[in-house]
Design a protein around this motif. Structure first.
Motif: not given
Length: 136
Positions: A72, A76, A81
């Motif tokens: 992630y 992203y 995050m």
């Protein structure tokens, strides 16, 4: 009427509620510092089962693991995050999770005498709170 116990209230304008649990806030300061876990234990000992309810889901290990997941973070971006974690902070909800005491639905189906007994048990725990907290 018991200091340290604040019943849940409906939001102004609300005319109905699907009470499947009864919740109130527990303030350990009004119970001579008796931790909520010991308060719950004393209720159970007196035959009044209650629980602490949900934990703070936004701070759960699962959510923290998602935020730290390298896949992630690569997709992203680290900053996005970190912003997601910050945006999901819910301090008021976190405090509610720390203060909540829940009675199960079966307690809501009891008689008036049973409701009075619950209040008497809570008042008794409050009266003994200093000794209970010291015994820890």
């Amino acid at each position: 009427e018991i200091p340290g116990v604040s019943p849940a209230k409906l939001v102004d304008g609300c005319t109905r509620s699907g009470w499947h649990l009864y919740m109130f806030r527990y303030d350990p300061a009004q119970f001579e510092g008796l931790p909520r876990a010991l308060f719950l234990k004393e209720l159970a000992r007196a035959g009044v089962p209650a629980s602490a309810g949900y934990s703070s889901l936004n701070n759960s290990k699962h959510v923290r693991a998602l935020a730290a997941n390298p896949h992630y973070r690569r997709i992203y971006g680290e900053a996005a995050m970190d912003r997601w974690v910050e945006a999901n902070q819910c301090p008021i909800n976190d405090r509610l999770c720390e203060e909540a005491v829940w009675f199960p639905q079966t307690k809501l189906l009891g008689t008036r005498a049973e409701m009075t007994r619950i209040a008497e048990v809570i008042a008794d725990v409050r009266k003994r709170a200093g000794d209970l907290a010291a015994a820890g």
